[in-house]
Design a protein around this motif. Sequence first.
Motif, mmCIF file in Angstrom:
data_model
loop_
_atom_site.group_PDB
_atom_site.id
_atom_site.type_symbol
_atom_site.label_atom_id
_atom_site.label_comp_id
_atom_site.label_asym_id
_atom_site.label_seq_id
_atom_site.Cartn_x
_atom_site.Cartn_y
_atom_site.Cartn_z
ATOM 1 N N ALA A 60 6.108 13.595 -1.738
ATOM 2 C CA ALA A 60 6.093 12.630 -0.641
ATOM 3 C C ALA A 60 4.674 12.401 -0.129
ATOM 4 N N LEU A 61 3.916 13.474 0.042
ATOM 5 C CA LEU A 61 2.544 13.334 0.548
ATOM 6 C C LEU A 61 1.635 12.658 -0.473
ATOM 7 N N ALA A 62 1.876 12.904 -1.770
ATOM 8 C CA ALA A 62 1.082 12.235 -2.806
ATOM 9 C C ALA A 62 1.309 10.727 -2.745
ATOM 10 N N THR A 63 2.570 10.314 -2.581
ATOM 11 C CA THR A 63 2.870 8.888 -2.444
ATOM 12 C C THR A 63 2.216 8.322 -1.198
ATOM 13 N N ALA A 64 2.280 9.067 -0.092
ATOM 14 C CA ALA A 64 1.680 8.611 1.165
ATOM 15 C C ALA A 64 0.175 8.416 1.024
ATOM 16 N N ARG A 65 -0.496 9.362 0.376
ATOM 17 C CA ARG A 65 -1.960 9.234 0.180
ATOM 18 C C ARG A 65 -2.276 8.010 -0.673
ATOM 19 N N ASP A 66 -1.470 7.776 -1.696
ATOM 20 C CA ASP A 66 -1.691 6.617 -2.560
ATOM 21 C C ASP A 66 -1.528 5.316 -1.787
ATOM 22 N N VAL A 67 -0.497 5.245 -0.948
ATOM 23 C CA VAL A 67 -0.266 4.040 -0.149
ATOM 24 C C VAL A 67 -1.427 3.818 0.821
ATOM 25 N N ASP A 68 -1.889 4.870 1.450
ATOM 26 C CA ASP A 68 -3.014 4.737 2.389
ATOM 27 C C ASP A 68 -4.262 4.230 1.678
ATOM 28 N N ALA A 69 -4.493 4.745 0.474
ATOM 29 C CA ALA A 69 -5.669 4.307 -0.282
ATOM 30 C C ALA A 69 -5.554 2.839 -0.686
ATOM 31 N N ARG A 70 -4.363 2.444 -1.119
ATOM 32 C CA ARG A 70 -4.164 1.045 -1.527
ATOM 33 C C ARG A 70 -4.270 0.105 -0.329
ATOM 34 N N ARG A 71 -3.772 0.540 0.810
ATOM 35 C CA ARG A 71 -3.885 -0.298 2.007
ATOM 36 C C ARG A 71 -5.356 -0.423 2.436
ATOM 37 N N ALA A 72 -6.078 0.668 2.368
ATOM 38 C CA ALA A 72 -7.499 0.645 2.739
ATOM 39 C C ALA A 72 -8.293 -0.270 1.810
ATOM 40 N N ALA A 73 -7.827 -0.388 0.561
ATOM 41 C CA ALA A 73 -8.509 -1.249 -0.407
ATOM 42 C C ALA A 73 -8.129 -2.715 -0.253
ATOM 43 N N GLY A 74 -7.238 -3.006 0.701
ATOM 44 C CA GLY A 74 -6.865 -4.392 0.962
ATOM 45 C C GLY A 74 -5.728 -4.905 0.119
ATOM 46 N N GLU A 75 -5.019 -4.009 -0.571
ATOM 47 C CA GLU A 75 -3.919 -4.436 -1.432
ATOM 48 C C GLU A 75 -2.748 -4.938 -0.586
ATOM 49 N N ASP A 76 -2.067 -5.962 -1.085
ATOM 50 C CA ASP A 76 -0.881 -6.500 -0.418
ATOM 51 C C ASP A 76 0.309 -5.605 -0.772
ATOM 52 N N LEU A 77 0.899 -4.944 0.221
ATOM 53 C CA LEU A 77 1.937 -3.946 -0.022
ATOM 54 C C LEU A 77 3.303 -4.443 0.440
ATOM 55 N N ALA A 78 4.328 -3.767 -0.040
ATOM 56 C CA ALA A 78 5.702 -4.099 0.326
ATOM 57 C C ALA A 78 5.934 -3.833 1.819
ATOM 58 N N PRO A 79 6.948 -4.478 2.418
ATOM 59 C CA PRO A 79 7.164 -4.350 3.871
ATOM 60 C C PRO A 79 7.327 -2.916 4.364
ATOM 61 N N LEU A 80 7.960 -2.057 3.574
ATOM 62 C CA LEU A 80 8.203 -0.676 4.014
ATOM 63 C C LEU A 80 7.239 0.322 3.371
ATOM 64 N N ALA A 81 6.147 -0.152 2.802
ATOM 65 C CA ALA A 81 5.193 0.755 2.163
ATOM 66 C C ALA A 81 4.692 1.795 3.151
ATOM 67 N N GLY A 82 4.799 3.064 2.761
ATOM 68 C CA GLY A 82 4.333 4.150 3.603
ATOM 69 C C GLY A 82 5.381 4.752 4.510
ATOM 70 N N VAL A 83 6.563 4.103 4.609
ATOM 71 C CA VAL A 83 7.651 4.617 5.456
ATOM 72 C C VAL A 83 8.508 5.555 4.606
#
Length: 517
Positions: A60-83
């Motif tokens: 779960a934490l590995a997925t969370a770190r990946d989502v945070d990195a992708r968001r910081a890079a400006g990637e367009d994420l799904a509505p519930l990304a990171g939840v």
Amino acid sequence: MADAPVAPTDDLTRRTAADLADALRAREVSSVEVTQAHLDRIAAVDGAVHAFLHVSADDALATARDVDARRAAGEDLAPLAGVPVAVKDVVVTRGMPTTAGSRILEGWVPPYDATIVERLRAAGMPILGKTNMDEFAMGSSTEHSAYGNTHNPWDLDRIPGGSGGGSAAAVAAYEAPLAIGTDTGGSIRQPGAVTGTVGVKPTYGGVSRYGLVALASSLDQAGPVTRTVLDSALLHEAIGGHDPRDATSLPDALPALVEAARAGRTGDLRGVRVGVVRELDGEGYQDGVRARFEESLDLLREAGAEVVEVSCPHFEYALAAYYLILPSEASSNLAKFDGMRFGLRVEPRDGVVTAERVMAATRGAGFGDEVKRRIILGTYALSAGYYDAYYGSAQKVRTLIQRDFAQAFERADVLVSPTAPTTAFRLGEKLDDPLAMYLNDVATIPANLAGVPGMSVPNGLADGLPVGFQVLAPARADDRLYRVGAALEMLLEQRWGGPLLAGAPELPVRAPEGSTR
């Protein structure tokens, strides 16, 4: 009932999934912080609740770190990304144990993901772990799990419903903002009713069944377990849609569920016809359940809905038909658990080791009493000389129930009833009376037999325990559930001064070990 206090907003675990998604998009909080908060909550209270069979903190934490990195890079994420989300243990998960609550699958780690899990991962949602359930989804109380009871967060001496009591309890105990359940005869909606959560059974085929450990293939349907109707709509849209690997998957695009939920929050139901099913409010319904149902109908009238009574005369045979169709399909689906290919293998202690004796020893040791009961019943119903009298007759009743729904939906846009006839009963109270246990699903079973969608919305307390309001819609019209459910939810919250769950008793807490917060 007394007004419920508003939940604090400074605790990440108390926020709705929609609120968390907004905060994550605004970078007010990171997915790692949100995920760790829920892992800490699990560590603190799950010893009392026992909602989880497996907690996957590292994944779960590995997925969370990946989502945070992708968001910081400006990637367009799904509505519930990171939840984060919890998943019922009947859903296959690559790299995590999947036991279906049974000893016969103890320790089995699948080599692939169910379609639902693939979609959760693709949406960037950290998977917190796998939730407890009645063995192979056979039960209404989560007392038939091979790994111990789950407890209702409202009263730890009471059942959380079943078979998906673990998912409902996890959401009600603020261990997860979202969860996946499965509903074969009410196993999402009935736990929702008794734990004060929102539970949705989508239209049959609206969410892929690929990768579900099958109980009854013509009845099983996965769906959302959440604390709000909007959260259910968001999760439903994330996991729903066509899947070519599932032969029963509908080719249709999902309706606009989130849009319908937001429209419902306006409280305007003018033009909506609400049908009260006469046959789903009979003998055996607790007085408090009836009272909350009538109060909810009054609120729908105030919102502009037209409330009419409809009759579905064959619903009185639904329970009997279901308990012939389900065991019959279960006896066929569970034949694969034989000690030969995967899972538990038990060899006879003496005599010649033959395939037949290994199968008998494995199934005898691996299956619990309720599973054995239903396999025996289903095998008998399918046997030569009895097929037409039992299984065949049950399928004819199923057709009559489908016709009842079709006629009722000519008079009403949605149908409504109490979700369950009573509040949560005490652990052990009905364990030795299978028929009394089966009656818990009397209001939810018809929807599974017909394949129509259903939702349970918390609509108050009876004797201090939650009850639910069920909304049913025609097949493929799941958006109607969300509009009516969200409107009722909003009107009830206005009356109470906050969500129902905010008034739940505090759980015993132990200090999280290794917490980073």
